[in-house]
Design a protein around this motif. Structure first.
Motif, PDB file in Angstrom:
ATOM      1  N   ALA A 103      26.070  24.396  22.523  1.00  0.00           N
ATOM      2  CA  ALA A 103      27.505  24.267  22.243  1.00  0.00           C
ATOM      3  C   ALA A 103      27.878  23.198  21.217  1.00  0.00           C
ATOM      4  CB  ALA A 103      28.269  24.025  23.550  1.00  0.00           C
ATOM      5  N   PRO A 104      27.215  22.020  21.183  1.00  0.00           N
ATOM      6  CA  PRO A 104      27.684  20.987  20.251  1.00  0.00           C
ATOM      7  C   PRO A 104      27.718  21.392  18.775  1.00  0.00           C
ATOM      8  CG  PRO A 104      26.341  19.986  21.936  1.00  0.00           C
ATOM      9  CD  PRO A 104      26.217  21.478  22.129  1.00  0.00           C
ATOM     10  N   PRO A 105      26.639  21.997  18.214  1.00  0.00           N
ATOM     11  CA  PRO A 105      26.759  22.393  16.808  1.00  0.00           C
ATOM     12  C   PRO A 105      27.750  23.532  16.591  1.00  0.00           C
ATOM     13  CG  PRO A 105      24.668  23.162  17.718  1.00  0.00           C
ATOM     14  CD  PRO A 105      25.282  22.252  18.735  1.00  0.00           C
ATOM     15  N   ILE A 106      27.918  24.384  17.606  1.00  0.00           N
ATOM     16  CA  ILE A 106      28.942  25.432  17.508  1.00  0.00           C
ATOM     17  C   ILE A 106      30.320  24.783  17.425  1.00  0.00           C
ATOM     18  CG2 ILE A 106      30.081  27.295  18.777  1.00  0.00           C
ATOM     19  CD1 ILE A 106      27.329  28.151  19.787  1.00  0.00           C
ATOM     20  N   SER A 107      30.545  23.756  18.242  1.00  0.00           N
ATOM     21  CA  SER A 107      31.823  23.047  18.194  1.00  0.00           C
ATOM     22  C   SER A 107      32.060  22.417  16.821  1.00  0.00           C
ATOM     23  CB  SER A 107      31.858  21.961  19.272  1.00  0.00           C
ATOM     24  OG  SER A 107      31.815  22.526  20.556  1.00  0.00           O
ATOM     25  N   THR A 108      30.992  21.943  16.194  1.00  0.00           N
ATOM     26  CA  THR A 108      31.124  21.363  14.858  1.00  0.00           C
ATOM     27  C   THR A 108      31.606  22.404  13.857  1.00  0.00           C
ATOM     28  OG1 THR A 108      29.407  19.704  15.262  1.00  0.00           O
ATOM     29  CG2 THR A 108      29.871  20.251  12.959  1.00  0.00           C
ATOM     30  N   LEU A 109      31.009  23.602  13.886  1.00  0.00           N
ATOM     31  CA  LEU A 109      31.445  24.649  12.963  1.00  0.00           C
ATOM     32  C   LEU A 109      32.865  25.107  13.272  1.00  0.00           C
ATOM     33  CD1 LEU A 109      28.602  27.121  11.959  1.00  0.00           C
ATOM     34  CD2 LEU A 109      29.464  25.082  10.826  1.00  0.00           C
ATOM     35  N   CYS A 110      33.234  25.172  14.563  1.00  0.00           N
ATOM     36  CA  CYS A 110      34.605  25.534  14.910  1.00  0.00           C
ATOM     37  C   CYS A 110      35.588  24.508  14.347  1.00  0.00           C
ATOM     38  CB  CYS A 110      34.755  25.636  16.427  1.00  0.00           C
ATOM     39  SG  CYS A 110      33.961  27.085  17.164  1.00  0.00           S
ATOM     40  N   TYR A 111      35.218  23.245  14.442  1.00  0.00           N
ATOM     41  CA  TYR A 111      36.088  22.199  13.901  1.00  0.00           C
ATOM     42  C   TYR A 111      36.182  22.302  12.384  1.00  0.00           C
ATOM     43  CZ  TYR A 111      37.737  17.638  12.409  1.00  0.00           C
ATOM     44  OH  TYR A 111      38.452  16.628  11.796  1.00  0.00           O
ATOM     45  N   ALA A 164      28.740  30.378  31.322  1.00  0.00           N
ATOM     46  CA  ALA A 164      28.762  29.053  30.697  1.00  0.00           C
ATOM     47  C   ALA A 164      28.417  29.130  29.211  1.00  0.00           C
ATOM     48  CB  ALA A 164      27.792  28.119  31.412  1.00  0.00           C
ATOM     49  N   LEU A 165      27.506  30.037  28.852  1.00  0.00           N
ATOM     50  CA  LEU A 165      27.024  30.105  27.469  1.00  0.00           C
ATOM     51  C   LEU A 165      27.928  30.937  26.554  1.00  0.00           C
ATOM     52  CD1 LEU A 165      23.191  30.620  28.087  1.00  0.00           C
ATOM     53  CD2 LEU A 165      24.333  28.532  27.338  1.00  0.00           C
ATOM     54  N   ALA A 166      28.354  32.091  27.022  1.00  0.00           N
ATOM     55  CA  ALA A 166      29.050  33.039  26.144  1.00  0.00           C
ATOM     56  C   ALA A 166      30.353  32.503  25.542  1.00  0.00           C
ATOM     57  CB  ALA A 166      29.301  34.352  26.887  1.00  0.00           C
ATOM     58  N   PRO A 167      31.195  31.780  26.277  1.00  0.00           N
ATOM     59  CA  PRO A 167      32.444  31.317  25.677  1.00  0.00           C
ATOM     60  C   PRO A 167      32.271  30.440  24.439  1.00  0.00           C
ATOM     61  CG  PRO A 167      32.633  31.248  28.046  1.00  0.00           C
ATOM     62  CD  PRO A 167      31.194  31.540  27.741  1.00  0.00           C
ATOM     63  N   SER A 168      31.119  29.794  24.288  1.00  0.00           N
ATOM     64  CA  SER A 168      30.883  29.021  23.063  1.00  0.00           C
ATOM     65  C   SER A 168      30.960  29.899  21.824  1.00  0.00           C
ATOM     66  CB  SER A 168      29.512  28.339  23.122  1.00  0.00           C
ATOM     67  OG  SER A 168      29.468  27.363  24.143  1.00  0.00           O
ATOM     68  N   LEU A 169      30.734  31.203  22.013  1.00  0.00           N
ATOM     69  CA  LEU A 169      30.735  32.157  20.899  1.00  0.00           C
ATOM     70  C   LEU A 169      32.077  32.868  20.740  1.00  0.00           C
ATOM     71  CD1 LEU A 169      27.195  33.631  21.638  1.00  0.00           C
ATOM     72  CD2 LEU A 169      27.786  32.006  19.835  1.00  0.00           C
ATOM     73  N   THR A 170      33.105  32.340  21.380  1.00  0.00           N
ATOM     74  CA  THR A 170      34.442  32.951  21.303  1.00  0.00           C
ATOM     75  C   THR A 170      34.903  33.148  19.864  1.00  0.00           C
ATOM     76  OG1 THR A 170      35.121  32.043  23.446  1.00  0.00           O
ATOM     77  CG2 THR A 170      36.878  32.611  21.890  1.00  0.00           C
ATOM     78  N   TYR A 171      34.661  32.151  19.005  1.00  0.00           N
ATOM     79  CA  TYR A 171      35.178  32.179  17.631  1.00  0.00           C
ATOM     80  C   TYR A 171      34.068  32.513  16.639  1.00  0.00           C
ATOM     81  CZ  TYR A 171      38.960  29.873  20.087  1.00  0.00           C
ATOM     82  OH  TYR A 171      39.960  29.581  20.984  1.00  0.00           O
ATOM     83  N   GLN A 174      35.722  33.669  13.238  1.00  0.00           N
ATOM     84  CA  GLN A 174      36.584  32.667  12.607  1.00  0.00           C
ATOM     85  C   GLN A 174      35.806  31.421  12.184  1.00  0.00           C
ATOM     86  OE1 GLN A 174      37.007  34.144  15.554  1.00  0.00           O
ATOM     87  NE2 GLN A 174      39.145  34.640  15.977  1.00  0.00           N
ATOM     88  N   ALA A 175      34.813  31.023  12.989  1.00  0.00           N
ATOM     89  CA  ALA A 175      34.037  29.817  12.689  1.00  0.00           C
ATOM     90  C   ALA A 175      32.795  30.112  11.858  1.00  0.00           C
ATOM     91  CB  ALA A 175      33.632  29.122  13.989  1.00  0.00           C
ATOM     92  N   LYS A 176      32.548  31.396  11.579  1.00  0.00           N
ATOM     93  CA  LYS A 176      31.399  31.826  10.765  1.00  0.00           C
ATOM     94  C   LYS A 176      30.085  31.335  11.387  1.00  0.00           C
ATOM     95  CE  LYS A 176      34.371  31.492   6.688  1.00  0.00           C
ATOM     96  NZ  LYS A 176      34.606  30.804   5.399  1.00  0.00           N
ATOM     97  N   LEU A 177      29.932  31.634  12.673  1.00  0.00           N
ATOM     98  CA  LEU A 177      28.740  31.187  13.393  1.00  0.00           C
ATOM     99  C   LEU A 177      27.528  32.016  12.976  1.00  0.00           C
ATOM    100  CD1 LEU A 177      30.245  30.766  16.991  1.00  0.00           C
ATOM    101  CD2 LEU A 177      30.063  29.059  15.161  1.00  0.00           C
ATOM    102  N   PRO A 178      26.432  31.372  12.607  1.00  0.00           N
ATOM    103  CA  PRO A 178      25.253  32.091  12.112  1.00  0.00           C
ATOM    104  C   PRO A 178      24.373  32.616  13.250  1.00  0.00           C
ATOM    105  CG  PRO A 178      24.837  29.739  12.020  1.00  0.00           C
ATOM    106  CD  PRO A 178      26.247  29.910  12.520  1.00  0.00           C
TER     107      PRO A 178
END
Length: 205
Positions: A103-111, A164-171, A174-178
């Motif tokens: 989750a932490p690097p995902i949060s960084t990309l969301c930000y 617990a894991l899946a919601p990190s991928l909500t965006y 929008q966040a361009k998660l790789p």
């Protein structure tokens, strides 16, 4: 039990999904993180100034995964967090892996790609995006390998680990998660996204 949350918070969404799936009744209070007054109230119940927060009588609990486990223990007949100690240890492992590594690097990309611009703090930082993207790919590969030959993260059924894991991928868009290059991860996310709890908690843009 009262849950302090926000609809766009992926940590809040973890708890909401678990409660909805288990049929655990919660009274909801939405906290506006852009409001100084709401922020002051939040710090009074969570010194970290983070959401979500659960209040059960005189007991106050923060940290989303701890709240999920507590709600499961309070919900008779639930099957997301079985009593078997080995299964619980495996679920706990993946929940902690999620909050520590995934989750932490995902949060960084969301930000960088969403919240930074919306809050008027400038454009994305290319170095931060590169750093976070490499970490996401590294840990997504771990989950991809683990999902080989299985539909869910633990055992052969939905558990707190998945919620617990899946919601990190909500965006994810929008966040361009790789992560779209990982077919097993994406298939698993597709299964989670068919759950009523996922559909009912999807943020509205």
């Amino acid at each position: 039990m009262r849950l302090y949350h926000h609809s766009i918070s992926t940590c809040s969404r973890r708890v909401m999904m678990a409660a909805l799936h288990m049929g655990t009744p919660l009274e909801l209070t939405e906290v506006n993180l852009m409001s100084p007054e709401d922020r002051r109230r939040l710090v009074a119940i969570n010194p970290n100034s983070k959401l979500p927060v659960l209040q059960d009588g005189e007991f106050t609990l923060w940290e989303s995964c701890a709240i999920m486990q507590y709600l499961a223990d309070r919900t008779h007949g639930q099957d997301l967090y079985p009593d078997n100690i080995l299964i619980r240890a495996d679920i706990n492992r993946w929940m902690m892996w999620g909050v520590q590594h995934f989750a932490p690097p995902i949060s960084t990309l969301c930000y960088e790609n969403i919240w930074k611009g919306m809050s008027g703090r400038g454009g994305p930082d290319a170095a931060e995006i590169d750093r976070a993207g490499r970490l996401i790919a590294q840990f997504a590969a771990v989950l991809e390998q683990h999902l080989a030959g299985r539909d869910w993260v633990v055992c052969d059924t939905l558990t707190l680990a998945d919620l617990a894991l899946a919601p990190s991928l909500t965006y994810i868009q929008q966040a361009k998660l790789p992560v779209t290059q990982f077919p097993k991860l994406m298939a698993w996310l597709g299964r989670v996204s068919q759950l009523d709890a996922w559909k009912q908690t999807m943020p509205i843009w």
